[in-house]
Design a protein around this motif. Structure first.
Motif, PDB file in Angstrom:
ATOM      1  N   TYR A  24     -39.138 -39.467  10.712  1.00  0.00           N
ATOM      2  CA  TYR A  24     -37.946 -38.814  11.249  1.00  0.00           C
ATOM      3  C   TYR A  24     -37.536 -37.720  10.275  1.00  0.00           C
ATOM      4  CZ  TYR A  24     -33.162 -38.044  12.794  1.00  0.00           C
ATOM      5  OH  TYR A  24     -31.999 -37.464  13.235  1.00  0.00           O
ATOM      6  N   LEU A  25     -37.481 -36.492  10.749  1.00  0.00           N
ATOM      7  CA  LEU A  25     -37.202 -35.355   9.878  1.00  0.00           C
ATOM      8  C   LEU A  25     -35.926 -34.648  10.308  1.00  0.00           C
ATOM      9  CD1 LEU A  25     -40.809 -33.824   9.720  1.00  0.00           C
ATOM     10  CD2 LEU A  25     -39.746 -35.397   8.079  1.00  0.00           C
ATOM     11  N   GLU A  26     -35.143 -34.232   9.343  1.00  0.00           N
ATOM     12  CA  GLU A  26     -33.992 -33.375   9.563  1.00  0.00           C
ATOM     13  C   GLU A  26     -34.192 -32.099   8.752  1.00  0.00           C
ATOM     14  OE1 GLU A  26     -30.445 -35.397   8.473  1.00  0.00           O
ATOM     15  OE2 GLU A  26     -30.432 -36.709  10.229  1.00  0.00           O
ATOM     16  N   ILE A  27     -33.879 -30.956   9.354  1.00  0.00           N
ATOM     17  CA  ILE A  27     -34.037 -29.671   8.675  1.00  0.00           C
ATOM     18  C   ILE A  27     -32.658 -29.067   8.444  1.00  0.00           C
ATOM     19  CG2 ILE A  27     -35.031 -27.359   8.809  1.00  0.00           C
ATOM     20  CD1 ILE A  27     -37.169 -28.537  10.672  1.00  0.00           C
ATOM     21  N   GLU A  28     -32.399 -28.688   7.201  1.00  0.00           N
ATOM     22  CA  GLU A  28     -31.121 -28.073   6.852  1.00  0.00           C
ATOM     23  C   GLU A  28     -31.376 -26.742   6.151  1.00  0.00           C
ATOM     24  OE1 GLU A  28     -27.128 -28.907   4.112  1.00  0.00           O
ATOM     25  OE2 GLU A  28     -28.679 -30.449   4.334  1.00  0.00           O
ATOM     26  N   ARG A  29     -30.836 -25.675   6.721  1.00  0.00           N
ATOM     27  CA  ARG A  29     -30.951 -24.349   6.116  1.00  0.00           C
ATOM     28  C   ARG A  29     -29.820 -24.198   5.101  1.00  0.00           C
ATOM     29  NH1 ARG A  29     -33.189 -19.594   8.716  1.00  0.00           N
ATOM     30  NH2 ARG A  29     -32.556 -17.682   7.647  1.00  0.00           N
ATOM     31  N   THR A  30     -30.160 -23.977   3.833  1.00  0.00           N
ATOM     32  CA  THR A  30     -29.148 -23.935   2.776  1.00  0.00           C
ATOM     33  C   THR A  30     -28.920 -22.540   2.214  1.00  0.00           C
ATOM     34  OG1 THR A  30     -30.801 -24.452   1.074  1.00  0.00           O
ATOM     35  CG2 THR A  30     -29.664 -26.316   2.114  1.00  0.00           C
ATOM     36  N   ALA A  31     -29.794 -21.581   2.506  1.00  0.00           N
ATOM     37  CA  ALA A  31     -29.652 -20.232   1.963  1.00  0.00           C
ATOM     38  C   ALA A  31     -30.484 -19.271   2.804  1.00  0.00           C
ATOM     39  CB  ALA A  31     -30.087 -20.193   0.493  1.00  0.00           C
ATOM     40  N   GLY A  32     -30.366 -17.994   2.478  1.00  0.00           N
ATOM     41  CA  GLY A  32     -31.163 -16.987   3.162  1.00  0.00           C
ATOM     42  C   GLY A  32     -30.369 -16.275   4.236  1.00  0.00           C
ATOM     43  N   PRO A  33     -31.001 -15.305   4.904  1.00  0.00           N
ATOM     44  CA  PRO A  33     -30.319 -14.547   5.956  1.00  0.00           C
ATOM     45  C   PRO A  33     -29.985 -15.433   7.153  1.00  0.00           C
ATOM     46  CG  PRO A  33     -32.660 -14.053   5.953  1.00  0.00           C
ATOM     47  CD  PRO A  33     -32.397 -14.881   4.728  1.00  0.00           C
ATOM     48  N   GLU A  34     -29.095 -14.958   7.975  1.00  0.00           N
ATOM     49  CA  GLU A  34     -28.703 -15.711   9.156  1.00  0.00           C
ATOM     50  C   GLU A  34     -29.897 -15.909  10.084  1.00  0.00           C
ATOM     51  OE1 GLU A  34     -25.481 -15.399  12.859  1.00  0.00           O
ATOM     52  OE2 GLU A  34     -25.386 -14.022  11.141  1.00  0.00           O
ATOM     53  N   ALA A  35     -30.038 -17.117  10.599  1.00  0.00           N
ATOM     54  CA  ALA A  35     -31.156 -17.416  11.498  1.00  0.00           C
ATOM     55  C   ALA A  35     -30.992 -16.643  12.801  1.00  0.00           C
ATOM     56  CB  ALA A  35     -31.211 -18.909  11.774  1.00  0.00           C
ATOM     57  N   PRO A  36     -32.099 -16.180  13.392  1.00  0.00           N
ATOM     58  CA  PRO A  36     -31.993 -15.475  14.678  1.00  0.00           C
ATOM     59  C   PRO A  36     -31.494 -16.406  15.772  1.00  0.00           C
ATOM     60  CG  PRO A  36     -34.289 -15.943  14.148  1.00  0.00           C
ATOM     61  CD  PRO A  36     -33.484 -16.291  12.929  1.00  0.00           C
ATOM     62  N   GLY A  37     -30.875 -15.833  16.785  1.00  0.00           N
ATOM     63  CA  GLY A  37     -30.376 -16.628  17.891  1.00  0.00           C
ATOM     64  C   GLY A  37     -31.498 -17.145  18.763  1.00  0.00           C
ATOM     65  N   PRO A  38     -31.194 -18.086  19.659  1.00  0.00           N
ATOM     66  CA  PRO A  38     -32.229 -18.637  20.543  1.00  0.00           C
ATOM     67  C   PRO A  38     -32.760 -17.584  21.505  1.00  0.00           C
ATOM     68  CG  PRO A  38     -30.038 -19.363  21.216  1.00  0.00           C
ATOM     69  CD  PRO A  38     -29.869 -18.668  19.903  1.00  0.00           C
ATOM     70  N   ARG A  39     -34.040 -17.722  21.856  1.00  0.00           N
ATOM     71  CA  ARG A  39     -34.657 -16.804  22.808  1.00  0.00           C
ATOM     72  C   ARG A  39     -34.332 -17.216  24.240  1.00  0.00           C
ATOM     73  NH1 ARG A  39     -40.323 -17.560  19.992  1.00  0.00           N
ATOM     74  NH2 ARG A  39     -39.240 -19.510  19.585  1.00  0.00           N
ATOM     75  N   THR A  40     -34.361 -16.252  25.115  1.00  0.00           N
ATOM     76  CA  THR A  40     -34.084 -16.533  26.524  1.00  0.00           C
ATOM     77  C   THR A  40     -35.292 -17.217  27.154  1.00  0.00           C
ATOM     78  OG1 THR A  40     -35.002 -14.441  27.313  1.00  0.00           O
ATOM     79  CG2 THR A  40     -32.669 -14.447  26.625  1.00  0.00           C
ATOM     80  N   PRO A  41     -35.118 -17.906  28.286  1.00  0.00           N
ATOM     81  CA  PRO A  41     -36.271 -18.508  28.971  1.00  0.00           C
ATOM     82  C   PRO A  41     -37.356 -17.481  29.294  1.00  0.00           C
ATOM     83  CG  PRO A  41     -34.238 -19.384  29.862  1.00  0.00           C
ATOM     84  CD  PRO A  41     -33.844 -18.278  28.931  1.00  0.00           C
ATOM     85  N   GLU A  42     -36.960 -16.265  29.650  1.00  0.00           N
ATOM     86  CA  GLU A  42     -37.946 -15.228  29.965  1.00  0.00           C
ATOM     87  C   GLU A  42     -38.743 -14.842  28.716  1.00  0.00           C
ATOM     88  OE1 GLU A  42     -34.736 -15.107  30.757  1.00  0.00           O
ATOM     89  OE2 GLU A  42     -34.886 -15.425  32.924  1.00  0.00           O
ATOM     90  N   GLN A  43     -38.066 -14.740  27.568  1.00  0.00           N
ATOM     91  CA  GLN A  43     -38.759 -14.432  26.324  1.00  0.00           C
ATOM     92  C   GLN A  43     -39.721 -15.544  25.930  1.00  0.00           C
ATOM     93  OE1 GLN A  43     -35.191 -13.830  23.972  1.00  0.00           O
ATOM     94  NE2 GLN A  43     -35.565 -11.617  23.838  1.00  0.00           N
ATOM     95  N   LEU A  44     -39.288 -16.777  26.099  1.00  0.00           N
ATOM     96  CA  LEU A  44     -40.150 -17.911  25.783  1.00  0.00           C
ATOM     97  C   LEU A  44     -41.374 -17.940  26.688  1.00  0.00           C
ATOM     98  CD1 LEU A  44     -37.500 -20.723  25.188  1.00  0.00           C
ATOM     99  CD2 LEU A  44     -38.994 -19.688  23.470  1.00  0.00           C
TER     100      LEU A  44
END
Length: 198
Positions: free
Chosen positions: A88-108
């Motif tokens: 079981y893994l949890e991912i935590e972003r602690t530094a760096g630039p802001e993460a990009p927003g989610p992609r749209t269904p069409e982009q995916l």
């Protein structure tokens, strides 16, 4: 980690998504790898890994990334799927630039279609270059570990005549995990019941 841990949990940092680069024997470039046999794990099975561009400097379970890193894969190797559980893994972003927003269904959908075209061609070319150029029914023992540190692997292809059968005898030679896979010509695969613990 679960109470019944997998034989091995590995983290592999790639410079590209496997199957999107040039067809080479080494495959996608492995930038760093960390496996449980080299990790510090608490008695209750918990652990923390860090991923950043800095050296470990005494930090356990550290993966040093680079500007060329594109993908981090976590892989559980299970011997007994009825008793062992995935990590079981949890991912935590602690530094760096802001993460990009989610992609749209069409982009995916567009990205998925592009990847299927690219990766499909890659693996067909890989088979034709590194498997079907070998003699049929001749499996050569592996001589060097995989670049990710994830054990050893070898491959080949078989040509059986009428009334013939393929009989496979495997010796785990002390390994914690042993897998044997069969695929069709399109590399559609599935682990066979021979996956087992040593």
């Amino acid at each position: 980690m679960p109470e019944r841990r997998p034989a091995q949990l590995s983290f592999v940092l790639y410079g590209e998504l496997p199957g999107t680069g040039a067809v080479t024997k080494e495959g996608a470039p492995v930038l760093a790898a960390l496996t449980t046999d080299r990790m510090q794990i608490d008695p209750d099975g918990s652990f923390t890994i860090t991923v950043d561009p800095e050296p470990a400097d005494g930090r356990p379970n550290h993966i040093r990334t680079t500007d060329t890193a594109r993908l981090l894969i976590a892989r559980d190797s299970l011997n007994d799927w009825a008793k062992e559980g995935p990590s079981y893994l949890e991912i935590e972003r602690t530094a760096g630039p802001e993460a990009p927003g989610p992609r749209t269904p069409e982009q995916l959908a567009t990205q998925t279609a592009d990847l299927l075209r690219t990766i499909g061609r890659y693996w067909l070319d890989w088979d034709n270059t590194f498997i079907y150029t070998k003699a049929a029914n001749d499996i050569i023992a592996p001589t060097a570990p995989r670049g990710s540190g994830f054990g050893f692997a070898t491959s080949g292809h078989f040509a059986l005549g009428a009334g013939q059968a393929l009989v496979v005898t495997l010796d785990p030679v002390g390994a914690r995990y042993l897998g044997f896979q069969l695929t069709d010509l399109w590399v559609s695969r599935g682990s066979t019941p021979t996956d087992r613990a040593a």
